[in-house]
Design a protein around this motif. Structure first.
Motif, PDB file in Angstrom:
ATOM      1  N   PRO A 400     -25.352  60.389 -27.581  1.00 28.32           N
ATOM      2  CA  PRO A 400     -24.085  59.685 -27.781  1.00 28.32           C
ATOM      3  C   PRO A 400     -23.745  58.770 -26.598  1.00 28.32           C
ATOM      4  CG  PRO A 400     -23.867  61.949 -28.513  1.00 28.32           C
ATOM      5  CD  PRO A 400     -25.216  61.846 -27.852  1.00 28.32           C
ATOM      6  N   GLY A 401     -24.045  59.220 -25.382  1.00 26.99           N
ATOM      7  CA  GLY A 401     -23.805  58.372 -24.217  1.00 26.99           C
ATOM      8  C   GLY A 401     -24.683  57.140 -24.219  1.00 26.99           C
ATOM      9  N   ASP A 402     -25.917  57.291 -24.654  1.00 25.03           N
ATOM     10  CA  ASP A 402     -26.808  56.144 -24.763  1.00 25.03           C
ATOM     11  C   ASP A 402     -26.263  55.133 -25.764  1.00 25.03           C
ATOM     12  OD1 ASP A 402     -28.828  57.030 -22.982  1.00 25.03           O
ATOM     13  OD2 ASP A 402     -29.774  58.227 -24.564  1.00 25.03           O
ATOM     14  N   ARG A 403     -25.803  55.621 -26.901  1.00 22.98           N
ATOM     15  CA  ARG A 403     -25.267  54.718 -27.919  1.00 22.98           C
ATOM     16  C   ARG A 403     -24.069  53.943 -27.377  1.00 22.98           C
ATOM     17  NH1 ARG A 403     -25.219  58.163 -33.631  1.00 22.98           N
ATOM     18  NH2 ARG A 403     -27.405  58.875 -33.555  1.00 22.98           N
ATOM     19  N   ASP A 404     -23.222  54.640 -26.641  1.00 22.18           N
ATOM     20  CA  ASP A 404     -22.061  53.981 -26.042  1.00 22.18           C
ATOM     21  C   ASP A 404     -22.508  52.864 -25.093  1.00 22.18           C
ATOM     22  OD1 ASP A 404     -19.137  53.835 -25.317  1.00 22.18           O
ATOM     23  OD2 ASP A 404     -19.974  54.394 -23.350  1.00 22.18           O
ATOM     24  N   MET A 405     -23.547  53.124 -24.298  1.00 20.48           N
ATOM     25  CA  MET A 405     -24.020  52.113 -23.355  1.00 20.48           C
ATOM     26  C   MET A 405     -24.667  50.934 -24.087  1.00 20.48           C
ATOM     27  SD  MET A 405     -23.045  52.859 -20.410  1.00 20.48           S
ATOM     28  CE  MET A 405     -23.898  51.455 -19.683  1.00 20.48           C
ATOM     29  N   VAL A 406     -25.354  51.214 -25.194  1.00 21.62           N
ATOM     30  CA  VAL A 406     -25.903  50.125 -25.999  1.00 21.62           C
ATOM     31  C   VAL A 406     -24.783  49.207 -26.464  1.00 21.62           C
ATOM     32  CG1 VAL A 406     -26.973  49.591 -28.238  1.00 21.62           C
ATOM     33  CG2 VAL A 406     -27.983  51.330 -26.759  1.00 21.62           C
ATOM     34  N   GLN A 407     -23.706  49.800 -26.953  1.00 20.03           N
ATOM     35  CA  GLN A 407     -22.590  48.993 -27.445  1.00 20.03           C
ATOM     36  C   GLN A 407     -21.903  48.231 -26.312  1.00 20.03           C
ATOM     37  OE1 GLN A 407     -20.657  52.294 -29.355  1.00 20.03           O
ATOM     38  NE2 GLN A 407     -21.341  51.689 -31.396  1.00 20.03           N
ATOM     39  N   ARG A 408     -21.723  48.893 -25.157  1.00 20.15           N
ATOM     40  CA  ARG A 408     -21.089  48.223 -24.014  1.00 20.15           C
ATOM     41  C   ARG A 408     -21.944  47.059 -23.522  1.00 20.15           C
ATOM     42  NH1 ARG A 408     -16.936  51.088 -21.356  1.00 20.15           N
ATOM     43  NH2 ARG A 408     -16.536  53.145 -22.266  1.00 20.15           N
ATOM     44  N   LEU A 409     -23.256  47.286 -23.412  1.00 19.29           N
ATOM     45  CA  LEU A 409     -24.140  46.241 -22.918  1.00 19.29           C
ATOM     46  C   LEU A 409     -24.180  45.058 -23.875  1.00 19.29           C
ATOM     47  CD1 LEU A 409     -26.027  45.838 -20.468  1.00 19.29           C
ATOM     48  CD2 LEU A 409     -27.882  46.756 -21.851  1.00 19.29           C
ATOM     49  N   SER A 410     -24.236  45.348 -25.161  1.00 21.91           N
ATOM     50  CA  SER A 410     -24.245  44.274 -26.155  1.00 21.91           C
ATOM     51  C   SER A 410     -22.943  43.488 -26.123  1.00 21.91           C
ATOM     52  CB  SER A 410     -24.468  44.850 -27.551  1.00 21.91           C
ATOM     53  OG  SER A 410     -25.711  45.489 -27.637  1.00 21.91           O
ATOM     54  N   ALA A 411     -21.823  44.193 -26.004  1.00 19.42           N
ATOM     55  CA  ALA A 411     -20.521  43.523 -25.955  1.00 19.42           C
ATOM     56  C   ALA A 411     -20.422  42.638 -24.709  1.00 19.42           C
ATOM     57  CB  ALA A 411     -19.396  44.554 -25.969  1.00 19.42           C
ATOM     58  N   ALA A 412     -20.924  43.137 -23.582  1.00 25.11           N
ATOM     59  CA  ALA A 412     -20.877  42.353 -22.357  1.00 25.11           C
ATOM     60  C   ALA A 412     -21.706  41.078 -22.494  1.00 25.11           C
ATOM     61  CB  ALA A 412     -21.375  43.193 -21.177  1.00 25.11           C
ATOM     62  N   MET A 413     -22.875  41.186 -23.108  1.00 24.91           N
ATOM     63  CA  MET A 413     -23.709  40.004 -23.301  1.00 24.91           C
ATOM     64  C   MET A 413     -23.029  38.987 -24.206  1.00 24.91           C
ATOM     65  SD  MET A 413     -26.344  38.202 -22.765  1.00 24.91           S
ATOM     66  CE  MET A 413     -27.617  39.208 -21.991  1.00 24.91           C
ATOM     67  N   ARG A 414     -22.412  39.451 -25.295  1.00 23.53           N
ATOM     68  CA  ARG A 414     -21.708  38.523 -26.185  1.00 23.53           C
ATOM     69  C   ARG A 414     -20.559  37.848 -25.462  1.00 23.53           C
ATOM     70  NH1 ARG A 414     -21.637  42.846 -29.365  1.00 23.53           N
ATOM     71  NH2 ARG A 414     -19.375  42.910 -29.488  1.00 23.53           N
ATOM     72  N   GLU A 415     -19.831  38.614 -24.638  1.00 26.97           N
ATOM     73  CA  GLU A 415     -18.715  38.034 -23.887  1.00 26.97           C
ATOM     74  C   GLU A 415     -19.213  36.966 -22.916  1.00 26.97           C
ATOM     75  OE1 GLU A 415     -15.186  39.450 -20.770  1.00 26.97           O
ATOM     76  OE2 GLU A 415     -16.512  40.946 -21.706  1.00 26.97           O
ATOM     77  N   PHE A 416     -20.306  37.263 -22.232  1.00 25.62           N
ATOM     78  CA  PHE A 416     -20.861  36.299 -21.271  1.00 25.62           C
ATOM     79  C   PHE A 416     -21.282  35.015 -21.972  1.00 25.62           C
ATOM     80  CE2 PHE A 416     -24.452  34.446 -19.003  1.00 25.62           C
ATOM     81  CZ  PHE A 416     -23.956  34.350 -17.714  1.00 25.62           C
ATOM     82  N   GLN A 417     -21.929  35.166 -23.154  1.00 30.65           N
ATOM     83  CA  GLN A 417     -22.417  33.996 -23.856  1.00 30.65           C
ATOM     84  C   GLN A 417     -21.297  33.180 -24.487  1.00 30.65           C
ATOM     85  OE1 GLN A 417     -25.174  35.994 -26.485  1.00 30.65           O
ATOM     86  NE2 GLN A 417     -26.932  35.519 -25.164  1.00 30.65           N
ATOM     87  N   SER A 418     -20.150  33.788 -24.712  1.00 27.58           N
ATOM     88  CA  SER A 418     -19.043  33.073 -25.347  1.00 27.58           C
ATOM     89  C   SER A 418     -18.295  32.162 -24.389  1.00 27.58           C
ATOM     90  CB  SER A 418     -18.050  34.080 -25.946  1.00 27.58           C
ATOM     91  OG  SER A 418     -17.368  34.809 -24.916  1.00 27.58           O
ATOM     92  N   VAL A 419     -18.530  32.354 -23.080  1.00 25.91           N
ATOM     93  CA  VAL A 419     -17.835  31.542 -22.081  1.00 25.91           C
ATOM     94  C   VAL A 419     -18.708  30.353 -21.722  1.00 25.91           C
ATOM     95  CG1 VAL A 419     -16.845  31.517 -19.772  1.00 25.91           C
ATOM     96  CG2 VAL A 419     -16.659  33.560 -21.185  1.00 25.91           C
ATOM     97  N   ALA A 420     -18.150  29.177 -21.827  1.00 23.17           N
ATOM     98  CA  ALA A 420     -18.930  27.945 -21.551  1.00 23.17           C
ATOM     99  C   ALA A 420     -19.339  27.877 -20.084  1.00 23.17           C
ATOM    100  CB  ALA A 420     -18.093  26.717 -21.916  1.00 23.17           C
TER     101      ALA A 420
END
Length: 420
Positions: A400-420
């Motif tokens: 479960p902790g791994d899954r949480d980190m997968v989601q956090r890492l993916s969200a962080a990448m999407r946030e980074f890519q959304s900023v010009a």
């Protein structure tokens, strides 16, 4: 430009134009001006060899080696003269010296392999041919002068590999019979790698790679408690598939759809082609509500599974249609955090699926659960459509902790890519 430089240039031009006698004259003039000039000594040695003057050739080449002791080409030429003189041991010493100067010198590797093969050491020769093939450029760029040797070397490697594979099978088949099917497949793959019939298939992810997860091609169906209930819904799901194929054919879209200007690599034939098309129920983490409403039994079955949720990436769920005589080329998926499930619905004969080393047939109503970050491909060599329901589930090796980190890492990448 000095007289020597002028003569070297003239000799080189003559060689390139096939004017051998004139080239030798120029090299002789260089030698007269500089008796230690390594290129002149080497070239005069080669010319003497072509005339069959082995003693004179050997003398020139030995002098060239003294002037340029680190030149592997001179040493290899020496080995050829020694071979013609019947000095097999001297030939091998010269080849070894050439490889000591440059261990990646392809002509010397081939010469060593040929020497070993000629003198009754086929296994040592094959090992050397294998090294030569490793350092050789891609086949389309093989030097014409070495092509026949490389083809012969490849045939030797394949022949010995086949012999080793048969020998290993003979010695290990009794042990395989005591294993489960998945365990036996693992050790068949180990034997194939050992004999050179296969290479290891690692996980390669285009989006998110979870380190230190084992690369398991197919997971056992028994490890997933939802499998029996899903497979029991096969007929109902197939009925909904056939309905949308009849009523909403336009909603099936090419699975491969690169934008113009994007390198398509192995996807050239399938790009924007309905030979591989999909009817999405979920796409990149978002439900396709109209499609789910048309397929309520399928939606209910998917909800009972509990698909993987990685924002912007999955769940994905779709009816995947592969046209007759269509090949999905080898490729890798986006992440090893999830596994991909196939529920086969319409499967004619002559359909095959490969993940890594393992080949499987689709069987209607029997799930395949696999890690698509491992190289995989599909074939429909029949005259009919092949259709499977595809969706994502979590890799069960993640906590479960791994899954949480997968989601956090993916969200962080999407946030980074959304900023010009």
């Amino acid at each position: 430009m000095s007289d020597i430089q002028t003569l070297v240039a003239a000799a080189t031009t003559a060689v390139n134009q096939g004017r051998w006698e004139q080239a030798e004259t120029f090299w002789a003039q260089v030698f007269a001006l500089d008796p230690r000039h390594p290129q002149a000594l080497y070239s005069l040695g080669v010319h003497a060899f072509k005339r069959g003057e082995l003693g004179k050739s050997l003398q020139f080449l030995q002098a060239a080696h003294a002037s340029a002791p680190g030149d592997p080409s001179v040493l290899l030429a020496l080995s050829v003269v020694l071979r013609e003189q019947g000095d097999s041991a001297g030939e091998l010493r010269a080849i070894e010296a050439s490889l000591a100067a440059d261990p990646y010198f392809l002509p010397a590797l081939l010469a060593k392999a040929a020497h070993l093969e000629l003198h009754g050491q086929p296994k040592a020769a094959t090992a050397t041919y294998r090294n030569a093939l490793k350092v050789a450029p891609p086949e389309s760029h093989w030097p014409p002068a070495l092509r026949d040797q490389l083809l012969h070397g490849r045939a030797c490697v394949e022949r010995l590999g086949n012999a080793l594979a048969g020998f290993l099978a003979d010695r290990t088949d009794a042990g395989l019979s005591a294993l489960t099917p998945s365990e036996a497949e693992r050790w068949r793959e180990a034997s194939a790698i050992m004999s050179g019939q296969a290479q290891p298939y690692p996980a390669v992810c285009s989006t998110l790679q979870v380190p230190r997860l084992p690369a398991i091609p197919f997971h056992e169906r028994s490890a997933f408690p939802w499998v029996a209930a899903l497979e029991a819904c096969t007929d109902a799901i197939t009925a909904e598939l056939r309905a949308v194929m009849d009523e909403a054919q336009g909603d099936f879209q090419p699975y491969i759809a690169y934008q113009p200007g994007t390198p398509v690599n192995q996807w050239l034939e399938l790009n924007h082609s309905k030979r591989w098309s999909s009817y999405f129920l979920w796409q990149n983490g978002q439900p396709v509500k109209e499609h789910l409403e048309r397929c309520p039994e399928t939606a209910k079955a998917l909800a009972a599974v509990g698909m993987a949720s990685i924002g912007g990436l999955c769940p994905n769920a779709m009816f995947s249609v592969l046209a007759p005589h269509t090949h999905i080329p080898p490729h890798h998926g986006e992440t090893n955090a999830r596994l991909v499930v196939h529920l086969p619905l319409i499967v004619p004969d002559k359909c095959r699926y490969r993940v890594g080393f393992e080949h499987r047939k689709w069987t209607i109503g029997e799930t395949l659960i696999f890690d698509d970050s491992i190289e995989h491909e599909a074939r429909n060599d029949s005259d009919e459509l092949r259709v499977v329901l595809i969706f994502d589930v979590w890799n069960p090796l993640l906590s479960p902790g791994d899954r949480d980190m997968v989601q956090r890492l993916s969200a962080a990448m999407r946030e980074f890519q959304s900023v010009a």
